[in-house]
Scaffold this motif. Sequence first.
Motif, PDB file in Angstrom:
ATOM      1  N   LEU A   1      17.315-138.387  13.217  1.00 49.45           N
ATOM      2  CA  LEU A   1      17.346-139.548  12.608  1.00 49.45           C
ATOM      3  C   LEU A   1      16.782-140.196  11.961  1.00 49.45           C
ATOM      4  CD1 LEU A   1      19.388-141.798  11.562  1.00 49.45           C
ATOM      5  CD2 LEU A   1      20.062-143.014  13.271  1.00 49.45           C
ATOM      6  N   VAL A   2      14.996-140.479  12.240  1.00 48.37           N
ATOM      7  CA  VAL A   2      14.074-141.183  12.024  1.00 48.37           C
ATOM      8  C   VAL A   2      13.880-140.118  10.980  1.00 48.37           C
ATOM      9  CG1 VAL A   2      11.865-142.209  12.417  1.00 48.37           C
ATOM     10  CG2 VAL A   2      13.727-142.317  14.037  1.00 48.37           C
ATOM     11  N   GLU A   3      14.054-138.981  10.658  1.00 48.14           N
ATOM     12  CA  GLU A   3      13.541-138.563  10.213  1.00 48.14           C
ATOM     13  C   GLU A   3      14.020-138.102   8.695  1.00 48.14           C
ATOM     14  OE1 GLU A   3      12.519-133.753   9.085  1.00 48.14           O
ATOM     15  OE2 GLU A   3      13.275-133.567  10.938  1.00 48.14           O
ATOM     16  N   ALA A   4      15.729-138.198   9.234  1.00 49.32           N
ATOM     17  CA  ALA A   4      16.500-139.146   7.937  1.00 49.32           C
ATOM     18  C   ALA A   4      16.188-140.112   7.439  1.00 49.32           C
ATOM     19  CB  ALA A   4      17.706-138.078   8.705  1.00 49.32           C
ATOM     20  N   LEU A   5      15.935-140.966   7.945  1.00 48.95           N
ATOM     21  CA  LEU A   5      15.861-142.389   7.335  1.00 48.95           C
ATOM     22  C   LEU A   5      14.285-142.232   6.535  1.00 48.95           C
ATOM     23  CD1 LEU A   5      17.597-144.528  10.177  1.00 48.95           C
ATOM     24  CD2 LEU A   5      19.002-144.309   8.103  1.00 48.95           C
TER      25      LEU A   5
ATOM     26  N   PRO B   1      25.344-141.330   2.000  1.00 48.97           N
ATOM     27  CA  PRO B   1      24.819-139.958   2.564  1.00 48.97           C
ATOM     28  C   PRO B   1      25.027-138.917   3.628  1.00 48.97           C
ATOM     29  CG  PRO B   1      23.078-142.139   3.417  1.00 48.97           C
ATOM     30  CD  PRO B   1      23.641-142.181   2.487  1.00 48.97           C
ATOM     31  N   PRO B   2      25.766-137.563   3.085  1.00 50.76           N
ATOM     32  CA  PRO B   2      26.327-136.903   3.740  1.00 50.76           C
ATOM     33  C   PRO B   2      26.068-136.832   5.301  1.00 50.76           C
ATOM     34  CG  PRO B   2      26.154-135.653   1.705  1.00 50.76           C
ATOM     35  CD  PRO B   2      25.831-137.679   1.369  1.00 50.76           C
TER      36      PRO B   2
ATOM     37  N   ASP C   1      26.797-137.193  10.064  1.00 46.81           N
ATOM     38  CA  ASP C   1      26.597-135.951  11.114  1.00 46.81           C
ATOM     39  C   ASP C   1      27.166-136.187  12.171  1.00 46.81           C
ATOM     40  OD1 ASP C   1      24.926-135.064  12.901  1.00 46.81           O
ATOM     41  OD2 ASP C   1      23.851-134.640  11.440  1.00 46.81           O
ATOM     42  N   PRO C   2      27.864-135.487  13.211  1.00 47.84           N
ATOM     43  CA  PRO C   2      28.623-136.347  14.433  1.00 47.84           C
ATOM     44  C   PRO C   2      26.864-136.392  15.944  1.00 47.84           C
ATOM     45  CG  PRO C   2      28.796-134.092  14.814  1.00 47.84           C
ATOM     46  CD  PRO C   2      28.354-134.451  13.151  1.00 47.84           C
TER      47      PRO C   2
END
Length: 399
Positions: A290-294, A268-269, A274-275
Amino acid sequence: MSGPLEGIRVVEMGVWVAGPSCAAILADWGAEVVKIEPPEGDPFRGLGAAFGAAMNPPFELDNRGKRSVALNLESSEGRRIADELVSRADVFVTNMRPRALERLGMDYARLSALNPGLVYCHVTGYGPDSPEANRAAYDVGAFWSRAGVVAGLTPAGAEPPLQRGGMGDHMTGANAAGAVAAALFARTRTGKGQRVSVSLTRIGVYMMGWDTNTQLRTNLPPTPPHDRRHAPNPLINPYRDANGRWFYLLLLQGDRHWPDLLRALGNPPELAEDPRFADIPGRRDNAPALVEALDHILATKPLEEWGPIFDANDVWWAPILSVAEVVQDPVVRAAGAFVQVESPMGPVEQVNTPADFSDTPTRPGSWAPELGQHTEEVLLELGYDWEAIGALKEAGAIL
């Protein structure tokens, strides 16, 4: 052969869990175990009232394979019987406090003089020679509280969690059983017994060894545990699937496993490009994002779908199981975690003790005894006749 300790005689004078669990493991390993109890019994027996039925599952686990002899050690006759048992024994296991053992004549100095080949296993809260050797502890005090375990599991500002029953006791009992086996091996070379000391505090400190050794080496206390949104490595962290079921990602080597996780998730982009998430420091510093995205991505499929995807892409993971799920889990069962034990009600499944032996396989012994169930049987083996046994009962020396 019924276990590596077949032929070894053990006398246990233990209460509650840490000492009795050690002796129960020795019994599973093939030892013959006689449990000395006071006329009122091991107080652990009283826990059965909590189950509202004729059962006491915790007591049954930690006392199977033993014979119970109810002795009044306040009487000279009761002490004489205890001496006879110890003089024939290879091992003595106790978790009573030193002053009580000295008062009853069951301390190491006296029993080792009576039986120089005796392995005397003393399980304590804080160590038999410490300034607080006689302080009441339980594993909640000596293991959970004083050894740093509860503090190591409590996030900053949160209230300390309660301990589950017997956690430190069982770890201590298992270590004590291993120490007994080592002392028995040493006896084959020296012919002499020795005292084996295992404390709940020592076991707790060793269990927390990474944190405690870091404190010793750096003089910097470990940081309190983080909540999952601020995990130092969000790739070794719990997540939920589409059904709200929790599981753990186990990607400890973050940079090694990050490409595997991206591949499993379909690159997923919002993650791959995301740098902020490109390396370990970035993922640590931006853990909440990152936890929210995962969370969002992993909540799109049930674990039944994620599992094969993770496995195909070398993403390490494990389900978070309840105890009800553990007892049904085929992997746990294949690991040998449960065993059939013959009970007065027929075969009953129980938790297995934690070691297997390829050439001297173990098997669980008899059902946990009733208080004093084997007093007469054991006395007959010691050479007492029925008239003498009757006299001992009348004198109050036995139950």
